[in-house]
Motif scaffolding. Structure first.
Motif, PDB file in Angstrom:
ATOM      1  N   GLY A  95      -4.419   9.709  -8.463  1.00 51.61           N
ATOM      2  CA  GLY A  95      -5.767   9.382  -8.905  1.00 51.61           C
ATOM      3  C   GLY A  95      -6.812  10.231  -8.197  1.00 51.61           C
ATOM      4  O   GLY A  95      -7.768  10.707  -8.817  1.00 51.61           O
ATOM      5  N   GLY A  96      -6.629  10.446  -6.915  1.00 50.56           N
ATOM      6  CA  GLY A  96      -7.545  11.291  -6.144  1.00 50.56           C
ATOM      7  C   GLY A  96      -7.537  12.731  -6.627  1.00 50.56           C
ATOM      8  O   GLY A  96      -8.588  13.371  -6.740  1.00 50.56           O
ATOM      9  N   TYR A 148       0.389   6.777  -6.394  1.00 53.24           N
ATOM     10  CA  TYR A 148      -0.576   6.557  -7.473  1.00 53.24           C
ATOM     11  C   TYR A 148      -1.998   6.790  -6.982  1.00 53.24           C
ATOM     12  O   TYR A 148      -2.845   7.308  -7.719  1.00 53.24           O
ATOM     13  CB  TYR A 148      -0.431   5.145  -8.039  1.00 53.24           C
ATOM     14  CG  TYR A 148       0.952   4.871  -8.571  1.00 53.24           C
ATOM     15  CD1 TYR A 148       1.463   5.609  -9.627  1.00 53.24           C
ATOM     16  CD2 TYR A 148       1.753   3.894  -7.995  1.00 53.24           C
ATOM     17  CE1 TYR A 148       2.735   5.368 -10.115  1.00 53.24           C
ATOM     18  CE2 TYR A 148       3.025   3.647  -8.479  1.00 53.24           C
ATOM     19  CZ  TYR A 148       3.515   4.387  -9.543  1.00 53.24           C
ATOM     20  OH  TYR A 148       4.760   4.157 -10.020  1.00 53.24           O
ATOM     21  N   ILE A 149      -2.265   6.413  -5.755  1.00 54.45           N
ATOM     22  CA  ILE A 149      -3.581   6.640  -5.162  1.00 54.45           C
ATOM     23  C   ILE A 149      -3.836   8.139  -5.021  1.00 54.45           C
ATOM     24  O   ILE A 149      -4.929   8.631  -5.350  1.00 54.45           O
ATOM     25  CB  ILE A 149      -3.695   5.918  -3.804  1.00 54.45           C
ATOM     26  CG1 ILE A 149      -3.621   4.403  -4.010  1.00 54.45           C
ATOM     27  CG2 ILE A 149      -4.960   6.322  -3.066  1.00 54.45           C
ATOM     28  CD1 ILE A 149      -3.446   3.607  -2.742  1.00 54.45           C
ATOM     29  N   LEU A 150      -2.847   8.877  -4.552  1.00 54.26           N
ATOM     30  CA  LEU A 150      -2.989  10.320  -4.410  1.00 54.26           C
ATOM     31  C   LEU A 150      -3.159  11.011  -5.764  1.00 54.26           C
ATOM     32  O   LEU A 150      -3.992  11.914  -5.900  1.00 54.26           O
ATOM     33  CB  LEU A 150      -1.792  10.905  -3.663  1.00 54.26           C
ATOM     34  CG  LEU A 150      -1.687  10.537  -2.188  1.00 54.26           C
ATOM     35  CD1 LEU A 150      -0.392  11.067  -1.598  1.00 54.26           C
ATOM     36  CD2 LEU A 150      -2.881  11.077  -1.433  1.00 54.26           C
ATOM     37  N   PHE A 197       0.830  -1.200   0.000  1.00 53.11           N
ATOM     38  CA  PHE A 197       0.000   0.000   0.000  1.00 53.11           C
ATOM     39  C   PHE A 197       0.865   1.251   0.000  1.00 53.11           C
ATOM     40  O   PHE A 197       0.624   2.179  -0.784  1.00 53.11           O
ATOM     41  CB  PHE A 197      -0.927  -0.005   1.214  1.00 53.11           C
ATOM     42  CG  PHE A 197      -1.725   1.262   1.339  1.00 53.11           C
ATOM     43  CD1 PHE A 197      -2.810   1.489   0.521  1.00 53.11           C
ATOM     44  CD2 PHE A 197      -1.378   2.223   2.277  1.00 53.11           C
ATOM     45  CE1 PHE A 197      -3.556   2.654   0.630  1.00 53.11           C
ATOM     46  CE2 PHE A 197      -2.118   3.389   2.393  1.00 53.11           C
ATOM     47  CZ  PHE A 197      -3.198   3.599   1.570  1.00 53.11           C
ATOM     48  N   HIS A 209       2.406   2.190  -3.233  1.00 50.31           N
ATOM     49  CA  HIS A 209       1.511   2.684  -4.277  1.00 50.31           C
ATOM     50  C   HIS A 209       0.724   3.912  -3.846  1.00 50.31           C
ATOM     51  O   HIS A 209      -0.179   4.365  -4.558  1.00 50.31           O
ATOM     52  CB  HIS A 209       0.538   1.576  -4.693  1.00 50.31           C
ATOM     53  CG  HIS A 209       1.207   0.473  -5.425  1.00 50.31           C
ATOM     54  ND1 HIS A 209       1.824  -0.574  -4.780  1.00 50.31           N
ATOM     55  CD2 HIS A 209       1.386   0.251  -6.751  1.00 50.31           C
ATOM     56  CE1 HIS A 209       2.338  -1.399  -5.663  1.00 50.31           C
ATOM     57  NE2 HIS A 209       2.082  -0.916  -6.883  1.00 50.31           N
ATOM     58  N   ILE A 210       1.050   4.484  -2.707  1.00 48.41           N
ATOM     59  CA  ILE A 210       0.304   5.627  -2.190  1.00 48.41           C
ATOM     60  C   ILE A 210       0.367   6.815  -3.150  1.00 48.41           C
ATOM     61  O   ILE A 210      -0.607   7.557  -3.291  1.00 48.41           O
ATOM     62  CB  ILE A 210       0.774   6.020  -0.772  1.00 48.41           C
ATOM     63  CG1 ILE A 210      -0.202   7.019  -0.123  1.00 48.41           C
ATOM     64  CG2 ILE A 210       2.150   6.617  -0.789  1.00 48.41           C
ATOM     65  CD1 ILE A 210      -1.437   6.389   0.383  1.00 48.41           C
TER      66      ILE A 210
END
Length: 66
Positions: free
Chosen positions: A14-15, A10-12, A4, A7-8
């Motif tokens: 995307g957000g 990429y998550i941010l 996790f 990949h944080i």
């Protein structure tokens, strides 16, 4: 947890992309609403009845009193 955290970013990203799309959509919707008011089109979504989430608002036929 390591996966996790790896990949944080990429998550941010995307957000932030989703937030940008929502912001652009909100400004566009405000512009469309302003244009409709200038043209004198009454909007059934804002009928003043407090039921803008109603699934039948398009067929309601009640318009806001101005």
């Amino acid at each position: 947890m390591e996966y996790f955290l790896g990949h944080i970013i990429y998550i941010l990203i995307g957000g932030f992309i989703i937030a940008a799309i929502c912001a652009v959509w909100a400004f566009a919707a405000e512009k469309w609403n302003k244009t409709k008011k200038e043209e004198g089109i009454k909007d059934a979504i804002d009928c003043g009845m407090g039921c803008s989430g109603c699934a039948m608002f398009a067929a309601c036929g009640k318009h806001r009193q101005e």
